[in-house]
Design an enzyme around this catalytic site. Structure first.
Site, PDB file in Angstrom:
ATOM      1  N   MET A  50       0.835  -1.202   0.000  1.00 16.85           N
ATOM      2  CA  MET A  50       0.000   0.000   0.000  1.00 16.85           C
ATOM      3  C   MET A  50       0.874   1.258   0.000  1.00 16.85           C
ATOM      4  O   MET A  50       0.402   2.351   0.356  1.00 16.85           O
ATOM      5  CB  MET A  50      -0.950  -0.005   1.196  1.00 16.85           C
ATOM      6  CG  MET A  50      -1.993  -1.107   1.121  1.00 16.85           C
ATOM      7  SD  MET A  50      -3.512  -0.769   2.039  1.00 16.85           S
ATOM      8  CE  MET A  50      -2.881  -0.555   3.694  1.00 16.85           C
ATOM      9  N   ALA A  52       4.086   3.871   0.995  1.00 13.50           N
ATOM     10  CA  ALA A  52       4.799   4.317   2.204  1.00 13.50           C
ATOM     11  C   ALA A  52       5.832   3.271   2.577  1.00 13.50           C
ATOM     12  O   ALA A  52       5.885   2.788   3.706  1.00 13.50           O
ATOM     13  CB  ALA A  52       3.828   4.577   3.345  1.00 13.50           C
ATOM     14  N   HIS A  57       9.296  -3.713   3.365  1.00 19.91           N
ATOM     15  CA  HIS A  57       8.869  -3.894   1.988  1.00 19.91           C
ATOM     16  C   HIS A  57      10.056  -4.211   1.084  1.00 19.91           C
ATOM     17  O   HIS A  57       9.964  -5.061   0.184  1.00 19.91           O
ATOM     18  CB  HIS A  57       8.197  -2.617   1.469  1.00 19.91           C
ATOM     19  CG  HIS A  57       6.932  -2.250   2.174  1.00 19.91           C
ATOM     20  ND1 HIS A  57       6.836  -1.146   2.997  1.00 19.91           N
ATOM     21  CD2 HIS A  57       5.717  -2.831   2.186  1.00 19.91           C
ATOM     22  CE1 HIS A  57       5.602  -1.059   3.458  1.00 19.91           C
ATOM     23  NE2 HIS A  57       4.902  -2.074   3.001  1.00 19.91           N
ATOM     24  N   LYS A 174       4.748 -10.501   9.221  1.00 23.07           N
ATOM     25  CA  LYS A 174       4.194  -9.649  10.279  1.00 23.07           C
ATOM     26  C   LYS A 174       2.672  -9.686  10.245  1.00 23.07           C
ATOM     27  O   LYS A 174       2.015  -9.683  11.285  1.00 23.07           O
ATOM     28  CB  LYS A 174       4.691  -8.208  10.145  1.00 23.07           C
ATOM     29  CG  LYS A 174       4.213  -7.318  11.304  1.00 23.07           C
ATOM     30  CD  LYS A 174       4.734  -5.913  11.187  1.00 23.07           C
ATOM     31  CE  LYS A 174       3.939  -5.108  10.195  1.00 23.07           C
ATOM     32  NZ  LYS A 174       2.572  -4.798  10.731  1.00 23.07           N
ATOM     33  N   ASP A 175       2.096  -9.692   9.050  1.00 23.34           N
ATOM     34  CA  ASP A 175       0.649  -9.851   8.899  1.00 23.34           C
ATOM     35  C   ASP A 175       0.346 -11.337   8.759  1.00 23.34           C
ATOM     36  O   ASP A 175      -0.067 -11.816   7.702  1.00 23.34           O
ATOM     37  CB  ASP A 175       0.165  -9.078   7.676  1.00 23.34           C
ATOM     38  CG  ASP A 175       0.330  -7.576   7.845  1.00 23.34           C
ATOM     39  OD1 ASP A 175      -0.217  -7.027   8.814  1.00 23.34           O
ATOM     40  OD2 ASP A 175       1.022  -6.961   7.021  1.00 23.34           O
ATOM     41  N   GLN A 178      -3.194 -12.473   7.671  1.00 16.29           N
ATOM     42  CA  GLN A 178      -3.380 -12.186   6.253  1.00 16.29           C
ATOM     43  C   GLN A 178      -2.675 -13.222   5.398  1.00 16.29           C
ATOM     44  O   GLN A 178      -3.241 -13.726   4.416  1.00 16.29           O
ATOM     45  CB  GLN A 178      -2.845 -10.790   5.933  1.00 16.29           C
ATOM     46  CG  GLN A 178      -2.797 -10.454   4.452  1.00 16.29           C
ATOM     47  CD  GLN A 178      -2.196  -9.091   4.204  1.00 16.29           C
ATOM     48  OE1 GLN A 178      -2.831  -8.076   4.460  1.00 16.29           O
ATOM     49  NE2 GLN A 178      -0.952  -9.057   3.727  1.00 16.29           N
TER      50      GLN A 178
END
Length: 321
Positions: A50, A52, A57, A174-175, A178
């Site tokens: 997403m 930022a 990332h 971390k997610d 998900q």
């Protein structure tokens, strides 16, 4: 940088038509675009973000480069996964900064693609009527606290998989919920892609990297360290063979000591379905926590081993050893 402009960095595309042209160029290039790559690598890997962007990332992008000959990074703030009153409007956005980071050494190069669509490109004609339902895994923890969140995640992930046509898709651990939901969707709906998890990247003080960390004041950041500190203590207790109740209590105590009063959940669940572990459980579990520090909601987790099954071993959070 305009669509299809190649410099030392990736190609930026904003529409479905531009994406199709860029993917066709990747397919036509074959092995020539990455002569240093293993010829047996699959054609394309995707990293969905997403924006930022931060070091977490970028670690996903590095993993993608190692996993395939070509990489696509998507940048899209997905409105379907934000609930009423959440931070959709203020979520940080910095496309120019993201592109500069992605063009760094060892990351994206000529022939790689950044797909940064607008809302009407992803959802032409308005928000979709037909959406993916996360099922039971979307009703617990994050799903219970943020109703519809994982449905929105899975809907956009499936659409982006169709649009980018990768062989491999990489997601951060971390997610964890998900990641588990995406794996389940891919399995249950026969989506032809391999889903890989990439370990959580942490700052030197142990805090899991997140775009939302930018919201934290210095005092709040100190409080936020209680998440990773509690998880580290809990992992050590699990290694010592302590009862699951003691493992969960370690995180609860760390949060209470730090004054993080708005604790959403602390849960010890199995790694596949995110169901609460039962007495006598032996195997890999996920200890997950969500808490609001000031106005910022943070999540973190650690994978650990309960019951010491033969050949298993716990994963330690980076930066907390």
């Amino acid at each position: 940088m305009t669509a299809h402009e190649h410099r030392s960095g990736p190609t930026l595309v904003r529409t479905r038509e531009e994406l199709a042209v860029a993917l066709a160029a990747q397919d036509a290039a074959g092995d020539d675009a990455r002569p240093d790559a293993d010829g047996d690598l699959p054609a394309r890997a995707v990293v969905m973000t997403m924006g930022a962007l931060h070091a977490g990332h970028l670690e996903l992008v590095r993993a993608a480069r190692a996993a395939a000959r070509h990489v696509v990074v998507t940048i899209f703030v997905n409105p379907l996964q934000f609930g009423a009153g959440e931070d959709l409007d203020r979520y940080p956005r910095d496309l120019d900064g993201d592109l500069a980071l992605l063009a760094g050494d060892g990351l994206l190069g000529a022939g790689d693609v950044v797909f940064a669509p607008t809302r009407d490109v992803v959802y032409p004609g308005g928000d979709p009527v037909v959406r993916v339902a996360a099922g039971r895994i979307g009703e617990v923890l994050e799903g219970r606290s943020r109703p519809g969140h994982l449905d929105g995640v899975l809907t956009v992930v499936l659409k982006l998989l169709h649009l980018t046509r990768p062989s491999v898709a990489l997601f951060g651990e971390k997610d964890a919920q998900q990641l588990s939901a995406v794996r389940r969707m891919v399995h249950d709906l026969d989506v032809p892609v391999e889903v890989r998890g990439v370990p959580t990247v942490r700052d030197v003080d142990g805090l899991a990297l997140s775009s939302r960390n930018a919201y934290l004041s210095p005092t709040e950041r100190t409080q936020a360290l209680s998440l990773s500190r509690g998880l580290t203590e809990a992992r050590d207790l699990a290694e010592a063979g302590k009862d699951p109740g003691d493992v969960v209590h370690a995180v609860q105590a760390a949060l209470a000591q730090a004054g993080v009063v708005d604790v959403d959940y602390v849960a010890l669940v199995d790694a596949a379905g995110f169901e609460d572990v039962r007495p006598g459980f032996a195997g890999t579990a996920v200890l997950a926590v969500a808490a609001r520090v000031g106005s910022t909601r943070l999540i973190d987790n650690v994978r650990l081993t309960l019951g010491d099954p033969e050949g298993a071993g716990p994963d330690r959070p980076e930066g907390t050893r």
